[in-house]
Design a protein around this motif. Structure first.
Motif, short mmCIF file in Angstrom:
data_model
loop_
_atom_site.label_atom_id
_atom_site.label_comp_id
_atom_site.label_asym_id
_atom_site.label_seq_id
_atom_site.Cartn_x
_atom_site.Cartn_y
_atom_site.Cartn_z
N SER A 1 34.30 -24.87 -36.69
CA SER A 1 34.57 -26.25 -36.27
C SER A 1 35.87 -26.79 -36.84
O SER A 1 36.18 -27.97 -36.67
N ARG B 1 34.00 -31.58 -35.18
CA ARG B 1 33.78 -30.57 -34.15
C ARG B 1 35.11 -30.32 -33.45
O ARG B 1 36.00 -31.16 -33.48
N GLU C 1 29.36 -30.33 -27.58
CA GLU C 1 29.68 -30.30 -29.01
C GLU C 1 29.07 -31.43 -29.82
O GLU C 1 29.15 -31.42 -31.04
#
Length: 566
Positions: free
Chosen positions: A327, A450, A561
């Motif tokens: 991430s 993210r 996400e």
């Protein structure tokens, strides 16, 4: 006694009309006090550029100097070096004389290139020196109509593969892994991965075939598979380059390769894993040429940037970055360290593994096999008089306790956790066994993040999302009046995916007095989240929606996400 016949570098630069005699003498005087190389001193003085010095050093080494801009190279000579190899090594074939191929080089000091070309082309190769910019212009001119992708070039290697297959039976692995088709194929695979900015390359053996996949912008794409009979030799070649034991295929192994591809420094992290049908190999590509350790590039907006800059310049406390593997946590932390890395601060990191070398920062590789753990390193680090510490990951109570002790004694501690969002990180620390009052006393902020794919700017197209799509985002049709939505149609620039590159979205929980009081009083995750949002925190879903409105990403990416806020 051997007398050198090489011209002094100053004389060569003078003959090239780049410097005057007076400037040479000035540089020589400076050299007396600095003890540096004359060429480097001239660059620092601004007398010549780095490219001009490289050009002169090649000429000094005895290579012919050529002007590619005025040359007309025959097509049959250009065809002797295919497009990907030419781009990979930044060379342009010039002529063949007495069976020897001459190539113009952008980096004449890297003589290993000539050895590799000699082997790959199966003929003697010698170098000539040209201006690096001229090499790039020639590559664009002579190879403009050729596609440099693995699928096309592998078809061009069919004859070599066929010849290899005919003689492969009975060939030992040592011979096979040094064969030209194997070396060429691996170089092409690596070059394509760099070109496509892939983060990982997967070599996967199955019962009846051998798969090759790239992870690009977080998504796996299958490429044209290498011939199955090359699988063992290809994997052995990777293991040799990574200095792994090629005779051992029963246990996992890890290694590293450092090389230069198309003039860019690239580190490859190698992981092998035994499977039923052979060894699976994954190569993590750490391309320092595209790494941008700049807080302005990680994806924070102006408001987040201002808040984060204030946090990383605090005199003590713990700052956590949380999110799943891949991430972008390491990039964010490295960017933060670079921003605070000044001569008056000592910064030490403990990492597993160390992904990139950071100038001016002491980095420690964790090795649990010899008890070099996060906890054991931290104890020693505190005796090294650091100002700031990066703990790669807080995994256990001992590491968490020492990190808290470090922050209480006047250090800034950066670290990571694996949680879904910022507020739940506090619960994770409590689960590890940390007392609430210690968390409240040391925690400065938690940043959840993210990565979402960005819409390709070459094929970005406006559209109207369906009501069902808006519902997945928790949006009412009336809430998006005058909002514009985009997606990528797909083009050559983005390999027809509609996406090119990624950016981060952040959820920043700043532990002010109110939040600290709630933590000390054992408030629930939901209560802390509600309080943080009331005090200005924007959750991941909200940040993603803002990027959708700005035309940077798509509805599908944000839904994939992020979680809908409760």
């Amino acid at each position: 006694m051997v007398v050198s016949t090489r011209k002094p570098i100053g004389q060569i630069l003078k003959e090239m009309d780049l410097v005057t005699e007076a400037q040479i003498q000035e540089a020589l005087e400076t050299q007396k006090t600095s003890n540096g190389a004359l060429g480097q001193i001239m660059i620092q003085m601004g007398l010549v550029t780095a490219d001009e010095m490289l050009f002169a050093l090649g000429a000094q080494a005895g290579m012919e100097v050529v002007n590619l801009d005025v040359m007309n190279i025959p097509g049959d000579v250009i065809a002797m070096v295919d497009v990907m190899i030419a781009n990979m090594y930044r060379v342009v074939p010039l002529e063949v004389e007495d069976g020897i191929l001459t190539v113009a080089m952008a980096d004449p000091l890297n003589v290993s290139i000539l050895d590799e070309l000699n082997f790959m082309l199966n003929m003697p190769v010698k170098g000539a020196v040209s201006n690096p910019d001229a090499v790039d212009r020639a590559l664009a001119r002579y190879y403009a109509d050729q596609r440099d992708d693995v699928d096309v070039l592998m078809r061009g290697l069919d004859d070599e593969f066929a010849d290899f297959e005919d003689g492969a039976e009975g060939m030992d692995v040592e011979t096979a892994l040094q064969s030209a088709p194997v070396v060429k194929l691996l170089n092409l695979v690596l070059m394509q991965a760099i070109k496509d900015q892939a983060s990982d390359i997967h070599f996967e053996p199955f019962e009846s075939d051998f798969k090759l996949r790239y992870r690009i912008d977080g998504v796996l794409y299958e490429m044209k598979a290498p011939p199955p009979h090359l699988a063992a030799a290809l994997i052995s070649r990777i293991k040799v380059m990574a200095k792994l034991d090629i005779s051992e295929n029963r246990v996992p192994q890890d290694g590293k390769i450092s090389l230069s591809i198309a003039g860019r420094p690239v580190d490859l992290r190698i992981s092998t894993l035994p499977t039923m049908f052979g060894e699976s190999v994954v190569i993590r590509v750490l391309d320092r040429g595209v790494l941008q350790l700049d807080l302005k590039q990680v994806g924070m907006n102006d408001e987040e940037m201002e808040a984060f800059n204030g946090l990383i310049h605090k005199p003590n406390g713990i700052i956590l970055v949380t999110g799943p593997t891949g991430s972008g946590k390491t990039t964010t932390l490295y960017s933060a360290l670079r921003a605070v890395n000044t001569i008056d601060r000592k910064i030490i990191t403990t990492e597993d593994p160390v992904e990139y070398n950071l100038d001016g920062i002491m980095q420690i590789q964790i090795n649990e096999d010899i008890d070099v753990t996060f906890a054991s390193c931290l104890r020693s680090i505190l005796r090294q008089d650091p100002d700031m510490i990066l703990v790669g990951e807080i995994r256990d109570l001992e590491t968490a306790q020492i990190s808290i002790q470090a922050s209480l004694t006047g250090h800034v501690v950066f670290s990571t956790l694996h949680t879904n969002d910022a507020p739940s990180s506090i619960t994770r620390l409590l689960d590890l066994g940390i007392e609430p009052f210690l968390i409240a006393a040391t925690l400065e902020a938690i940043i959840a993040q993210r990565l979402v794919r960005k819409i390709c700017t070459k094929c970005r197209t406006e559209y109207t999302p369906s009501e069902e799509m808006l519902e997945t985002l928790g949006l009412e049709p009336g809430a998006i009046k005058e909002k514009t939505f985009f997606y990528g149609k797909g083009c050559l620039e983005c390999n027809h995916t509609g996406y090119r590159g990624r950016t981060a979205i952040f959820e920043m929980l700043v532990a002010d007095d109110k939040i600290k009081e709630m933590i000390a009083n054992n408030a629930s995750t939901e209560e802390i989240r509600d309080a943080a949002e009331a005090r200005g925190m924007r959750n991941l879903r909200e940040r993603g929606i803002r990027l959708i409105y700005e035309g940077i990403t798509t509805v599908e990416e944000v839904v994939r996400e992020t979680l809908l806020s409760s």
